[in-house]
Design an enzyme around this catalytic site. Structure first.
Site, PDB file in Angstrom:
ATOM      1  N   GLY A  99     -24.973   4.030   0.798  1.00  0.00           N
ATOM      2  CA  GLY A  99     -23.890   4.636   0.023  1.00  0.00           C
ATOM      3  C   GLY A  99     -24.010   4.266  -1.442  1.00  0.00           C
ATOM      4  O   GLY A  99     -23.839   3.108  -1.817  1.00  0.00           O
ATOM      5  N   GLY A 112     -21.557   1.494  -4.606  1.00  0.00           N
ATOM      6  CA  GLY A 112     -22.985   1.268  -4.387  1.00  0.00           C
ATOM      7  C   GLY A 112     -23.808   1.480  -5.647  1.00  0.00           C
ATOM      8  O   GLY A 112     -24.796   0.774  -5.885  1.00  0.00           O
ATOM      9  N   GLY A 120     -22.187   5.699  -4.047  1.00  0.00           N
ATOM     10  CA  GLY A 120     -21.076   6.293  -4.800  1.00  0.00           C
ATOM     11  C   GLY A 120     -20.666   5.297  -5.870  1.00  0.00           C
ATOM     12  O   GLY A 120     -21.503   4.556  -6.391  1.00  0.00           O
ATOM     13  N   ASN A 121     -19.390   5.242  -6.187  1.00  0.00           N
ATOM     14  CA  ASN A 121     -18.945   4.343  -7.247  1.00  0.00           C
ATOM     15  C   ASN A 121     -19.402   2.905  -6.983  1.00  0.00           C
ATOM     16  O   ASN A 121     -20.032   2.263  -7.827  1.00  0.00           O
ATOM     17  CB  ASN A 121     -17.414   4.428  -7.362  1.00  0.00           C
ATOM     18  N   LYS A 167       0.862  -1.188   0.000  1.00  0.00           N
ATOM     19  CA  LYS A 167       0.000   0.000   0.000  1.00  0.00           C
ATOM     20  C   LYS A 167       0.890   1.226   0.000  1.00  0.00           C
ATOM     21  O   LYS A 167       2.016   1.184   0.515  1.00  0.00           O
ATOM     22  CB  LYS A 167      -0.872   0.020   1.255  1.00  0.00           C
TER      23      LYS A 167
HETATM   24  P1  NAD Z   1     -17.576   7.143  -3.060  1.00  0.00           P
HETATM   25  O1  NAD Z   1     -16.933   8.288  -2.399  1.00  0.00           O
HETATM   26  O2  NAD Z   1     -17.739   7.138  -4.551  1.00  0.00           O
HETATM   27  O3  NAD Z   1     -19.047   6.910  -2.451  1.00  0.00           O
HETATM   28  C1  NAD Z   1     -19.335   6.902  -1.095  1.00  0.00           C
HETATM   29  C2  NAD Z   1     -20.852   7.014  -0.911  1.00  0.00           C
HETATM   30  O4  NAD Z   1     -21.144   6.887   0.480  1.00  0.00           O
HETATM   31  C3  NAD Z   1     -21.464   8.330  -1.358  1.00  0.00           C
HETATM   32  O5  NAD Z   1     -22.730   8.063  -1.947  1.00  0.00           O
HETATM   33  C4  NAD Z   1     -21.674   9.090  -0.051  1.00  0.00           C
HETATM   34  O6  NAD Z   1     -22.745  10.035  -0.134  1.00  0.00           O
HETATM   35  C5  NAD Z   1     -22.022   7.941   0.866  1.00  0.00           C
HETATM   36  N1  NAD Z   1     -21.820   8.214   2.286  1.00  0.00           N
HETATM   37  C6  NAD Z   1     -20.802   8.865   2.895  1.00  0.00           C
HETATM   38  N2  NAD Z   1     -21.011   8.909   4.214  1.00  0.00           N
HETATM   39  C7  NAD Z   1     -22.159   8.229   4.449  1.00  0.00           C
HETATM   40  C8  NAD Z   1     -22.898   7.890   5.608  1.00  0.00           C
HETATM   41  N3  NAD Z   1     -22.496   8.265   6.808  1.00  0.00           N
HETATM   42  N4  NAD Z   1     -24.046   7.194   5.459  1.00  0.00           N
HETATM   43  C9  NAD Z   1     -24.469   6.807   4.232  1.00  0.00           C
HETATM   44  N5  NAD Z   1     -23.811   7.079   3.116  1.00  0.00           N
HETATM   45  C10 NAD Z   1     -22.679   7.791   3.214  1.00  0.00           C
HETATM   46  O7  NAD Z   1     -16.742   5.863  -2.593  1.00  0.00           O
HETATM   47  P2  NAD Z   1     -16.661   4.423  -3.263  1.00  0.00           P
HETATM   48  O8  NAD Z   1     -15.504   4.372  -4.192  1.00  0.00           O
HETATM   49  O9  NAD Z   1     -18.019   4.025  -3.747  1.00  0.00           O
HETATM   50  O10 NAD Z   1     -16.252   3.529  -2.013  1.00  0.00           O
HETATM   51  C11 NAD Z   1     -17.197   3.168  -1.001  1.00  0.00           C
HETATM   52  C12 NAD Z   1     -16.515   2.290   0.023  1.00  0.00           C
HETATM   53  O11 NAD Z   1     -16.006   1.110  -0.607  1.00  0.00           O
HETATM   54  C13 NAD Z   1     -15.305   2.920   0.724  1.00  0.00           C
HETATM   55  O12 NAD Z   1     -15.283   2.440   2.053  1.00  0.00           O
HETATM   56  C14 NAD Z   1     -14.113   2.351  -0.022  1.00  0.00           C
HETATM   57  O13 NAD Z   1     -12.939   2.311   0.777  1.00  0.00           O
HETATM   58  C15 NAD Z   1     -14.612   0.954  -0.340  1.00  0.00           C
HETATM   59  N6  NAD Z   1     -13.965   0.328  -1.496  1.00  0.00           N
HETATM   60  C16 NAD Z   1     -13.988   0.940  -2.699  1.00  0.00           C
HETATM   61  C17 NAD Z   1     -13.404   0.316  -3.798  1.00  0.00           C
HETATM   62  C18 NAD Z   1     -13.438   0.937  -5.163  1.00  0.00           C
HETATM   63  O14 NAD Z   1     -13.013   0.283  -6.126  1.00  0.00           O
HETATM   64  N7  NAD Z   1     -13.977   2.155  -5.324  1.00  0.00           N
HETATM   65  C19 NAD Z   1     -12.780  -0.940  -3.636  1.00  0.00           C
HETATM   66  C20 NAD Z   1     -12.791  -1.555  -2.375  1.00  0.00           C
HETATM   67  C21 NAD Z   1     -13.410  -0.914  -1.310  1.00  0.00           C
END
Ligand code: NAD
Length: 407
Positions: free
Chosen positions: A208, A213, A210-211, A96
């Site tokens: 959530g 969800g 974001g990407n 990392k």
């Molecule tokens: P993102 O920033 O695109 O989306 C996060 C979402 O969570 C947003 O819709 C935001 O509004 C929502 N959110 C934030 N705080 C919140 C709360 N208290 N209650 C409800 N919703 C809330 O992030 P992402 O890339 O979708 O990643 C989401 C999670 O998955 C993170 O924990 C990240 O570490 C993990 N993750 C992501 C990836 C990846 O490829 N993007 C891979 C492995 C793990």
């Protein structure tokens, strides 16, 4: 955080009857690179790359840019990467990286200088067979492209296989953007297949969008035919009204790329808004946690009604809540469920090594093969030993690592 990664390995290692020496060996970090990046005018930033373990293949893991990045966090995340790649069965290790900085404070030029400076320092220690960094929090394809170019300029290696998460034009893989959400959908689908449940009969709530969800929601509806009846963002929960009697699907139209992460645009007469954390206690079959770590904790663990919890964020169910829920609920653990991103990273690396460009369909098919196999191994092991899926995934990872140590 370093403590929780260590606790996980120690707890599962002890259950497996490992010696202190084996546990110490698994936690031992191969190399730590700590340096400073100087952006001028007194702006120096601590930078890190921790290479935890390469028993099963080159170190693999993202580089995050965040003010809270420190050595302890990077160490813990590197250990988790080793466990993740081993749990999925990829021929990769764990590493990392990070820089303690808020990229929003930087101009585009400074961000580029920072990215190139990171590689200038790290280039002797990374490479297609050594350590393959990728994007993480606040890093994207543009940043990775700068890093790749810098790496090529210094080393002359133009295979593109030194980094993953590149733009498509620069050797990136199709399917990478949707990979984690899609992988989560595939993990759930395989689990349901194994236990003989029909995804079309299930209701789902997604915390959530974001990407991760967003793509989970899209594919769970389009490909599994499940009904996503509640979603939430950092402000509130949106619930399909009277969903238990009503067959309405949550529309993902208008909930496209530009709006992703926000749910306001989905308001219509079929939905209602609730407070943010109401998502956690809806009477659905599956609760998908795709926002943050440590959201299910002592205070709310017993309010959860879903019988299946899919962990797509890292560590969304804390240790207390896990112990409280493990006998009543099925928790599909993060190290398998959110591994779609690292699986497609691996597929990107394979394409670069072979000088190939796969179609989106080929990438999706391969993602499905790796994810389904990982879920099956975890499920079989859990059944055989009568332990939760999370413990099984960790036990499999640890066993594979120790087998590689012996061979
Ligand atoms: P993102 O920033 O695109 O989306 C996060 C979402 O969570 C947003 O819709 C935001 O509004 C929502 N959110 C934030 N705080 C919140 C709360 N208290 N209650 C409800 N919703 C809330 O992030 P992402 O890339 O979708 O990643 C989401 C999670 O998955 C993170 O924990 C990240 O570490 C993990 N993750 C992501 C990836 C990846 O490829 N993007 C891979 C492995 C793990």
């Amino acid at each position: 955080m370093i403590l929780s990664a260590k606790n996980l390995v120690t707890r599962v290692g002890k259950d497996l009857g490992l010696s202190e020496d084996d546990i110490e060996y698994l936690l031992k970090i191969d190399k730590e690179h700590v340096f400073e990046i100087d952006l001028g005018n007194g702006r120096t930033h601590k930078a890190y790359r921790v290479q935890h373990n390469n028993l099963r293949g080159p170190y693999k893991g993202g580089i995050r840019l965040h003010p809270a990045v420190d050595l302890d966090e990077v160490r813990a995340l590197s250990i988790l990467m080793t466990l993740k790649t081993a749990a999925i069965g990829l021929p990769l290790g764990g590493g990392k990286g990070g820089v303690a900085i808020d990229p929003r404070d930087l101009s585009e030029e400074d961000l580029e200088r920072l990215s190139r400076a990171y590689v200038e320092h790290m280039h002797p220690h990374i490479g297609p067979d050594t350590d393959i960094p990728a994007p993480d929090v606040n890093t994207n394809a543009k940043i990775i492209d700068w890093m790749v170019e810098e790496y090529e300029n210094i080393t002359g290696d133009n295979s593109k296989a030194s980094f993953t998460g590149k733009s498509i034009e620069n050797g990136g893989s199709l399917g990478r953007e949707a990979a984690t959400g899609r992988g989560g959908m595939l993990a759930l689908a395989e689990y349901l297949r194994l236990v003989g449940k029909d995804p079309k009969e299930l209701t789902i709530a997604v915390q959530g969008v974001g990407n991760v969800g967003f793509f989970f929601t899209k594919y769970a509806q389009e490909e599994l035919g499940s009904r996503v009846v509640a979603i939430s963002d950092s402000q509130r929960t949106l619930l399909v009204k009277d969903f238990q009697n009503n067959k309405t699907f949550l529309s993902v139209e208008g909930f496209d790329k530009s709006k992703r992460g926000l749910i306001d645009d989905l308001a219509d007469e079929h939905v209602e808004f609730l407070d943010r954390d109401a998502i956690l206690n809806q009477p659905v079959d599956v609760l998908v946690l795709a926002a943050l770590g440590d959201v299910v904790v002592k205070d709310n663990a017993f309010d959860i009604k879903a019988s299946i919890i899919l962990e797509l964020a890292n560590g969304p169910v804390d240790d207390f809540a896990f112990k409280a829920l493990k006998d009543d609920k099925v928790i599909i653990p993060d190290i398998i469920a959110n591994s779609g991103g690292v699986i497609v990273s691996y597929l990107e690396w394979l394409q670069n090594r072979a000088g190939e460009k796969w179609s989106a369909q080929e990438v999706d098919e391969n993602l499905k093969i790796y994810m389904s196999k990982a879920v099956r191994s975890m499920y079989d092991y859990a059944k055989q030993k009568d332990i939760p899926l999370k413990e099984a995934a960790l036990a499999l990872a640890i066993t594979r690592l120790l087998e590689s140590r012996k061979s």
